[in-house]
Motif scaffolding. Structure first.
Motif, short mmCIF file in Angstrom:
data_model
loop_
_atom_site.label_atom_id
_atom_site.label_comp_id
_atom_site.label_asym_id
_atom_site.label_seq_id
_atom_site.Cartn_x
_atom_site.Cartn_y
_atom_site.Cartn_z
N TRP A 84 0.83 -1.20 0.00
CA TRP A 84 0.00 0.00 0.00
C TRP A 84 0.87 1.26 0.00
O TRP A 84 0.53 2.25 -0.66
CB TRP A 84 -0.96 0.00 1.19
N SER A 85 1.95 1.22 0.74
CA SER A 85 2.87 2.36 0.76
C SER A 85 3.42 2.62 -0.64
O SER A 85 3.49 3.78 -1.08
CB SER A 85 4.01 2.07 1.73
N LEU A 86 3.78 1.56 -1.33
CA LEU A 86 4.29 1.69 -2.70
C LEU A 86 3.22 2.28 -3.62
O LEU A 86 3.50 3.18 -4.40
CB LEU A 86 4.75 0.32 -3.21
N LEU A 87 2.01 1.79 -3.52
CA LEU A 87 0.93 2.27 -4.37
C LEU A 87 0.62 3.74 -4.11
O LEU A 87 0.48 4.54 -5.05
CB LEU A 87 -0.32 1.41 -4.14
N ILE A 88 0.53 4.13 -2.85
CA ILE A 88 0.23 5.52 -2.51
C ILE A 88 1.35 6.45 -2.96
O ILE A 88 1.11 7.50 -3.57
CB ILE A 88 -0.03 5.66 -1.00
N ASN A 89 2.60 6.07 -2.70
CA ASN A 89 3.73 6.91 -3.09
C ASN A 89 3.87 7.02 -4.60
O ASN A 89 4.19 8.09 -5.12
CB ASN A 89 5.02 6.41 -2.46
N ALA A 90 3.63 5.94 -5.31
CA ALA A 90 3.68 5.99 -6.78
C ALA A 90 2.57 6.90 -7.31
O ALA A 90 2.78 7.64 -8.28
CB ALA A 90 3.56 4.58 -7.37
N GLY A 91 1.42 6.86 -6.69
CA GLY A 91 0.32 7.74 -7.08
C GLY A 91 0.66 9.20 -6.86
O GLY A 91 0.38 10.06 -7.70
N ILE A 92 1.28 9.50 -5.72
CA ILE A 92 1.70 10.88 -5.43
C ILE A 92 2.74 11.34 -6.45
O ILE A 92 2.68 12.47 -6.96
CB ILE A 92 2.24 11.00 -4.00
N LEU A 93 3.69 10.47 -6.76
CA LEU A 93 4.72 10.81 -7.75
C LEU A 93 4.09 11.07 -9.12
O LEU A 93 4.43 12.04 -9.79
CB LEU A 93 5.77 9.70 -7.84
N LEU A 94 3.17 10.22 -9.52
CA LEU A 94 2.49 10.39 -10.81
C LEU A 94 1.69 11.68 -10.84
O LEU A 94 1.75 12.44 -11.81
CB LEU A 94 1.59 9.18 -11.09
N PHE A 95 0.93 11.94 -9.78
CA PHE A 95 0.13 13.16 -9.70
C PHE A 95 1.02 14.41 -9.78
O PHE A 95 0.73 15.35 -10.51
CB PHE A 95 -0.68 13.17 -8.40
N THR A 96 2.10 14.41 -9.01
CA THR A 96 3.02 15.55 -9.00
C THR A 96 3.64 15.76 -10.37
O THR A 96 3.75 16.89 -10.85
CB THR A 96 4.13 15.34 -7.96
N THR A 97 4.05 14.68 -11.03
CA THR A 97 4.64 14.78 -12.35
C THR A 97 3.64 15.36 -13.35
O THR A 97 3.98 16.25 -14.14
CB THR A 97 5.12 13.40 -12.83
N ILE A 98 2.41 14.88 -13.31
CA ILE A 98 1.39 15.39 -14.23
C ILE A 98 1.12 16.87 -13.97
O ILE A 98 0.99 17.66 -14.90
CB ILE A 98 0.09 14.55 -14.12
N MET A 99 1.04 17.26 -12.70
CA MET A 99 0.81 18.67 -12.37
C MET A 99 1.96 19.56 -12.84
O MET A 99 1.73 20.65 -13.37
CB MET A 99 0.62 18.86 -10.86
N LEU A 100 3.19 19.09 -12.65
CA LEU A 100 4.34 19.89 -13.09
C LEU A 100 4.39 20.01 -14.61
O LEU A 100 4.80 21.05 -15.14
CB LEU A 100 5.64 19.28 -12.57
N ILE A 101 3.99 18.98 -15.32
CA ILE A 101 3.99 19.05 -16.77
C ILE A 101 2.83 19.91 -17.27
O ILE A 101 3.00 20.74 -18.17
CB ILE A 101 3.92 17.63 -17.37
N SER A 102 1.67 19.73 -16.70
CA SER A 102 0.47 20.41 -17.18
C SER A 102 0.43 21.90 -16.83
O SER A 102 -0.03 22.71 -17.63
CB SER A 102 -0.78 19.73 -16.62
N PHE A 103 0.86 22.23 -15.64
CA PHE A 103 0.73 23.61 -15.15
C PHE A 103 2.08 24.25 -14.87
O PHE A 103 2.21 25.07 -13.95
CB PHE A 103 -0.13 23.63 -13.88
N ARG A 104 3.08 23.91 -15.64
CA ARG A 104 4.44 24.41 -15.40
C ARG A 104 4.53 25.94 -15.37
O ARG A 104 5.13 26.49 -14.44
CB ARG A 104 5.41 23.84 -16.42
N PRO A 105 3.96 26.67 -16.34
CA PRO A 105 4.11 28.13 -16.28
C PRO A 105 3.50 28.75 -15.02
O PRO A 105 4.12 29.63 -14.40
CB PRO A 105 3.37 28.63 -17.53
#
Length: 83
Positions: free
Chosen positions: A13-34
Motif C-alpha cells: 500500500w505504501s508503494l501504491l500511494i507513493n507511486a500515485g503521489i509521484l504520478l500526480f506531481t509529475t502530471i501537475m508539473l507538466i500540465s501547469f508548469r508556467p
C-alpha cells in the motif's frame, strides 16, 4: 494473520500511494508548469530557470525514496513469504 503478510501488505500500500503521489506531481508539473513556476519563483525568490533543476531533483529524489523505502522492502517480503 502473519506478521510477514501484514508487513507485505503495508509496504504494498505504501508503494501504491507513493507511486500515485509521484504520478500526480509529475502530471501537475507538466500540465501547469508556467503557473507553478511563476508562483514558486515569487515565493522562494528563485529564477524560473533554476526551478527546472529543482523540479527534476525533487522528482528524482522522491523516486529513489520510493524504490528504497517501499519497493525494495515489498519485493523482499514477497520473496520471503512465497518461499
Amino acid at each position: 494473520m502473519s506478521d510477514l503478510i501484514l508487513l507485505t501488505q503495508f509496504f504494498g500500500w505504501s508503494l501504491l500511494i507513493n507511486a500515485g503521489i509521484l504520478l500526480f506531481t509529475t502530471i501537475m508539473l507538466i500540465s501547469f508548469r508556467p503557473q507553478i513556476k511563476s508562483l514558486q519563483s515569487q515565493l522562494f525568490a528563485l529564477e524560473k530557470a533554476q526551478l527546472n533543476i529543482v523540479y527534476f531533483k525533487y522528482l528524482a529524489y522522491y523516486k529513489i525514496g520510493i524504490i528504497l523505502f517501499s519497493l525494495t522492502p515489498y519485493l523482499s517480503l514477497k520473496i520471503m513469504t512465497s518461499a
